[in-house]
Structures are given as C-alpha cells and as structure tokens.
Design an enzyme around this catalytic site. Sequence first.
Site, PDB file in Angstrom:
ATOM      1  N   LYS A 311       3.036 -46.511  21.205  1.00 45.00           N
ATOM      2  CA  LYS A 311       3.542 -45.657  22.285  1.00 45.00           C
ATOM      3  C   LYS A 311       4.722 -44.812  21.789  1.00 45.00           C
ATOM      4  O   LYS A 311       4.791 -43.598  22.034  1.00 45.00           O
ATOM      5  CB  LYS A 311       3.977 -46.527  23.468  1.00 45.00           C
ATOM      6  N   GLU A 321       3.982 -34.240  26.787  1.00 45.38           N
ATOM      7  CA  GLU A 321       2.534 -34.232  26.963  1.00 45.38           C
ATOM      8  C   GLU A 321       1.927 -32.838  26.887  1.00 45.38           C
ATOM      9  O   GLU A 321       1.247 -32.384  27.804  1.00 45.38           O
ATOM     10  CB  GLU A 321       2.171 -34.902  28.298  1.00 45.38           C
ATOM     11  N   HIS A 336      -7.155 -43.578  38.055  1.00 50.40           N
ATOM     12  CA  HIS A 336      -6.334 -43.083  39.164  1.00 50.40           C
ATOM     13  C   HIS A 336      -7.196 -42.781  40.393  1.00 50.40           C
ATOM     14  O   HIS A 336      -6.770 -42.985  41.528  1.00 50.40           O
ATOM     15  CB  HIS A 336      -5.578 -41.809  38.750  1.00 50.40           C
TER      16      HIS A 336
END
Lengths: 448, 448
Positions: A311, A321, A336
Amino acid sequence: MAATSAALSLPLSSKLGTNSSDSSLRFLNPKPILLRSPFFSPNVVEIKRNGISVSSASPVRSRICATSAQVMDQSVAALGSKASTVVDVDLGTRSYPIYIGSGLLDRPELLQRHVHGKRVLVVTNNTVAAIYLDKVVEALTKGNTNVSVESVILPDGEKYKNMDILMKVFDKAIESRLDRKCTFVALGGGVIGDMCGYAAASFLRGVNFIQIPTTVMSQVDSSVGGKTGINHRLGKNLIGAFYQPQCVLIDTDTLNTLPDRELASGLAEVIKYGLIRDAEFFEWQEKNMPALIARDPSALAYAIKRSCENKAEVVSLDERESGLRATLNLGHTFGHAIETGFGYGQWLHGEAVAAGIIMAVDMSYRLGWIDDSIVKRVNNILKEAKLPVVPPETMTVEMFKSVMAVDKKVADGLMRLILLKGPLGNCVFTGDYDRKALDETLHAFCKF
Amino acid sequence: MAATSAALSLPLSSKLGTNSSDSSLRFLNPKPILLRSPFFSPNVVEIKRNGISVSSASPVRSRICATSAQVMDQSVAALGSKASTVVDVDLGTRSYPIYIGSGLLDRPELLQRHVHGKRVLVVTNNTVAAIYLDKVVEALTKGNTNVSVESVILPDGEKYKNMDILMKVFDKAIESRLDRKCTFVALGGGVIGDMCGYAAASFLRGVNFIQIPTTVMSQVDSSVGGKTGINHRLGKNLIGAFYQPQCVLIDTDTLNTLPDRELASGLAEVIKYGLIRDAEFFEWQEKNMPALIARDPSALAYAIKRSCENKAEVVSLDERESGLRATLNLGHTFGHAIETGFGYGQWLHGEAVAAGIIMAVDMSYRLGWIDDSIVKRVNNILKEAKLPVVPPETMTVEMFKSVMAVDKKVADGLMRLILLKGPLGNCVFTGDYDRKALDETLHAFCKF
C-alpha cells in the site's frame, strides 16, 4: 497447507497477449523498483518482481517508495524483546511511519512523539471504546501531564458513516474549544479512520491526526494512504479528502478481540494485494490461509506488514489516484455497488469486496485476459478465507449498473475498472474493454 | 474629497517603539519585496513601502508574490477595447490568475480555458441566479457544445452557510452523476464562494472549481486565496478546507446590480488592506471614498485590483496561515463574534468587520501601539463608507468572549489578535498583549 502444488504453477493461456493499441493504463512488463533501505529484506525486494509499473513516460518508476526495517530499540528490549516493524510512507513533507507490532499501545513514547499541541480528541466507536479507550488515553497521557484528552464515541457500523454522525465530531471538537494545534486520534476500524480523518481535514481547515487501526481491514488498507471520507445515500466515500496522518500505529494485539467475520473481511484486501501486484505474496497466502484464519500471530503480522509495504509503495507513487493507485480498488466498484444497493452495513466491506473480486476476475476471464487457473485459485482462496464468492441474491443487474455509474473512477462518462490481465500479479485500470463482457458478468451473477 | 490634509500626516507617538523581547510575530520595519514582472507599475511597488514583512529568519521575504499586468489581447480589442487586468496568485503548481475587468462574462474563452472535463456544476443563490445564471451558462457553452452545465440554486444569505445546505450541492452533483473530471463554478458572493469551494474540495475528494464573485466583498477578498468552508452554530468558518480555484473571474459589471449595503460591506475589507499593509492605498481611499460609494467604475476597478494584489501577495507568502496571512483578519475576531452572537445574517460580514476593526484599533490605542490620529482616521473612513463603528447594542462582553474563545487563531488556549502597531500600514499578529486592554475595549463597546 492450503493450496495444492498444481495451483502454484502459472500456465499462460494463448489469449494473454497484450494489445498494443489498447489506450488504457497498462501494468504489464513491470520493472523492479529501487529500494532505499539497506535493511530491506530480500523478501521485500521479491515483492516487486511481479509488481505494477506505470507505462507512461513518467519518472516515478525509479522513485523510492516504501521501506521497512526491523526495529529493536532499548524501550522494546525493556518491554520483553517485543519486535516491531516500521514501514515508511514516502510523500515528501507529508511522509509518515507505520508502526507494526505486538504491544505497541504499551509504549506511550511511540504515540506521544506524534501528538501536536496539548489537546487530543480520540474518535472511536462504542464497541472499541469499551475495550481500548482507557488504554489509549493512558498511552497518550502517561508521563505527560501536559496533554488533555477528550473523546467522542460514535455508533459502530458502516451505516453510520454519514454527515449527520460526522457532525458529532465537529460538535465535540468545537464545544471542547480545541484549536488548530490539537491532534485527532482515530481509534477503530475503517469507518472510524475515514470519518476521523475527514473531520481532521476539515476542522479549522485542517488539524493533525493519528491512526490507531484495530481491525485487519484498517490495518492492512484503510488507515494507510490518506483517503478519508463519508458515504452519501447514493454511493460510498463520495464526500471526503486526501489527508495524511502523522503516523499509523498498528498494535497487532488488538486483533485478539476482533470477531471472526471482521477478520475474514480484512483478508479480502490482503488477497487483493497479491492479485494486483504481488504474486509471491498471493502464493504465500495460499499456503498460510489456515494460519491466518486461526489468528497465528506471526502469520498475521507478516500479512499486515507486507500489505502495508504494498500500500505504501503504491500511495508513494500516486498519492491522489491519477492512475496506479486506482488498482488498489480491484473488486471495489462491484463491491461498493453491493454495499450501497444492499444497504450499508448488511455486508462488511471486505465481504462485498470479495464478491466484487470474483466478479472482476470473471470479467477478466471473459475478456480473455487471464487463464482459468487464476479464476479457480481466486475462488479457492476466498472460500478458504471464509468470504463470499457471489453477491447477495437480491442484487440485480440494474442495481449494479446504477450504483457503478456514480463510482469515483468514472471519467467523462466512461466507467473504468480494475481487471486482471496477464500472469498472476498483474492488472490494468481501464475503460477500454468490451461492454458485452461486463453485461455477461452481471447477468452471470444476478438472477434479474 | 474626504480626508483632511491634516489626517494625511503620520505623527509618531513616543509609545510606538518595538519591544525586542516581544515573542509575537512582528511586522514592523518592513523591507520592499522583489517583484517579478517588468510590467509591474510603480504604484504597485509603492504598495509594499509600508507593507508587512515577517521578522522570523525566513526566506520568504524576497519571494515573488503577486504580479499584475494590463492585458489587451485581440479578443478584447474585438469587443470594443475593454481592458482587463490579470493578477497572478503565485502558489507553485497551484498558481492561478485573477481576471479583473468590465464585460469579462461576455468573453467565453476566458472561462472556458479553465474548465476541466465536459461537465460543469454552477453553484449560485436565488438572487444572483435570477440576474446572471443564464449569462454564465452561455459563457460556458458558447461555441463549446461539448460541455453540459447543471446548476444548483441555494437560498441567499450567511445563515444558510451550513452543512444542511451544503449537502444540497453534493446531492445535485451525485444525482447528476458528475465525475472527478467535472468543474464546479461558484457564482455569487462570499457565502457561495466558500460553500462551492468546500464542496469542490470534498466531492470525490476534490474536483476543479472556478470563482465568479459578484459582490465587492468576494471580489476584493473571499474569492482569492483558497479559504473555503461553512459555519457551525458555535462559530464562523469552523469547518472547511484550504482549496485553490483554477481561476477567479471578476466582471466588475456585476457590481451594477449590487445593493448599497452590500457595496459598503465589501469596502470594509478594502479599508482593511490599507490599515494592515498599504498606507498609500488607505490614503487613496480617504480621497476616493465618495467615488467608491457613488460606484465610479474606474475607482471601483482600481480598489479591486489593488486589494487583489495585496491579497495575492499575502497568500503567496503564507498560504496556510502560519502567521502573515492571519493579518488579513484585522477586525475579524471581534466581527465573527458579532456575526455569531447576533445571529448569522443580521449584519453583513463587512458590517461586522467594520465594527471589529474599530474595536481592534481602539485596543491598539489603549495598548499605546498607535497614535490617536489613526483612531480618528479609521472612524472617519468607515463612516464615510456608510459602515457601523460600534457593535450591535445587544452584544455583551460575555458574548464576545465566548465566541472569541473558539476562534481559529486561538493556539494552545491563547487568544491571538491582529492589532495595529506603529505608523499607518503596520500591524502585528500576537497573543502577547495586556488582557486589561482587551477587557477595557470590550467594556467600552458593550453596555453589559
């Protein structure tokens, strides 16, 4: 222990060739990333062997990312030779350490060195507060009478990750007259970390904060990297900020009190790292899943450390991102949709991600991008981790489509997905795929 | 026209010497700041003569800050030779231009060059929407069929600057399925700019936004510098973010529809710049206040430009308000107490700031830090600007104290204030002052 030796071989299908006209970000043919620390273990170097590299003409490929080292200082020795590991998240002036180890909450100096100002607000939930709040308050104040600690205890669960509940944090901070020099401390799982982080980002336009994650999910993923936020009734994490903590303190002893279902949920993210960028770690998991499920401390510590290294490296390369970091969301767009469509808190986040990974893997296979052996191995490892491999029965194709349309990765109307492509440990983040494959996957997993 | 020639002299009281043991930030003995642009007018260089410089051993003093230049491009010529000015806010990768001029909303290319993506959300209020929304939508879409524009119209007023109303922006953005590549446009005064900016900072963890301020208050102050946020029932702007726009577009024609009271409110911030760092500008205002009140276009344009130059320079030197930037809050700690204590929206922001400036000046005089001629000149200019010079009668000492205690400038319990010190155009940001002076000021202006 778990996987058969046959599953460890990596046969390549003839369908796996790359299409050079593909305009998507491409993460094949990775090159090893240089590592900073002379203490970096050979294991960690190997992590990068199947790792992701960005194909654009970017200088980031050779940047230094995450380093880790065994730490054995005097205070550790005094506490009975408990070893801890530090993984650094390298973000220039916003860099910070992740401390990982057993008994870290018994080492007040670790926490105290990252507290700014004299006032602390601990944000936690009722479940975690009952077990760990006193311990954390003691760690913050022991030998340090200068500091005063307030706390705000939120209800426990994803369904409370909303603006109404977040306001309780602001209310408490303002009523306690905290000022810009205070420190917020997130004590709990991913929901608490995300909410406390967003509150810290917004209170007085930004105050310091510290993450003390107490679940596998938050220790291996959500506490690292500065993504904070809350849900909207129409979608997950749609309101938030990129905001980095001062440090992340992972006391692996907190997992002793974690329910089995929560443990399994966190393992979904551990499995994800293997699939998107770390084949060797995936293979280790295939062998060690029974130990992880049985809460073997050294197996858990290793899984947490290696997850944090993965990570930290990705976040260091792409904090906001713009591309690479999105690959950490393998299975999350489908996941999601399950969480939002099925109702927040019905399934745990990792459970929804597990079903989402299965769906992304299915779609990757339908596109001809991966071999069927990978499909089987992913199914096997998720089942062994006691995670679901199909979405809830009530999910429909339309429910998936409508929630996926508001996903943060949609750009100019194009739904981009993280899909596996190539040998184990490789993936792409792309909007350039055959829509038929997505439809087929949705229909394969939904009755309606 | 306004000030007497006597008021233009600057007699120094013997009490004005600096105390070298004073631990506060100190802004006396300023040095001129180097300017980047060869087009920088002598006027602008003079602004800095009485400006503020930070006394700490910091390299910022010689940093390049704000530049401005007359712009006369082909499109301007085609539109009837309307001249516009550009002031740059220099923040490295987050730098942006402030366009100032008449008729800028009739120049679609100015706006369109800063729109990212194909989707735009205009955030405005019912008052402004009725007059300018169609015009802005046309400016965004003229000759640019690629772009689609949504709008959300909020109720008008400071009392609506709260989380409930902010959620309407998120609702609209999410229901419209806007993605990370969209652009938010703030069309309105300071409340709209602050709310739209904070929504842009938080939606999907950050999307681009543009400021189109339509009031003097927002054109000279709040639209520049990236402070965004909302109020909490216990205090102003306590929840928010530092988040910079892509550009600020100030069409001075929008002031034609501004109510008189709003015009005066904005002038409070113009006067502030003169007092804290630009004595020459203050003297210009003393001569030109009648022209400003009468909406003389060239006087207004000059006041806006020079205010933006001052703001841009301060923000460039101290974006996140570690010291210098706080001086822009002269009168605001008292003013926020009035707004919060008296009820949001009862007084306009600039009205509260005007009374707050008077109180800060009174306190500075009681401390022996300024001459009484400055007190008189500040009283005179605020009265000429038709602004209040006393707080509302219902404000009590306790109301001031309780709201001031949660001010963002409080640090480790110490209430820091911006006070004038030395000749006109100099101030300090300090917590090191005699509390008796604050008490005396509060009692002098409150009946109870």
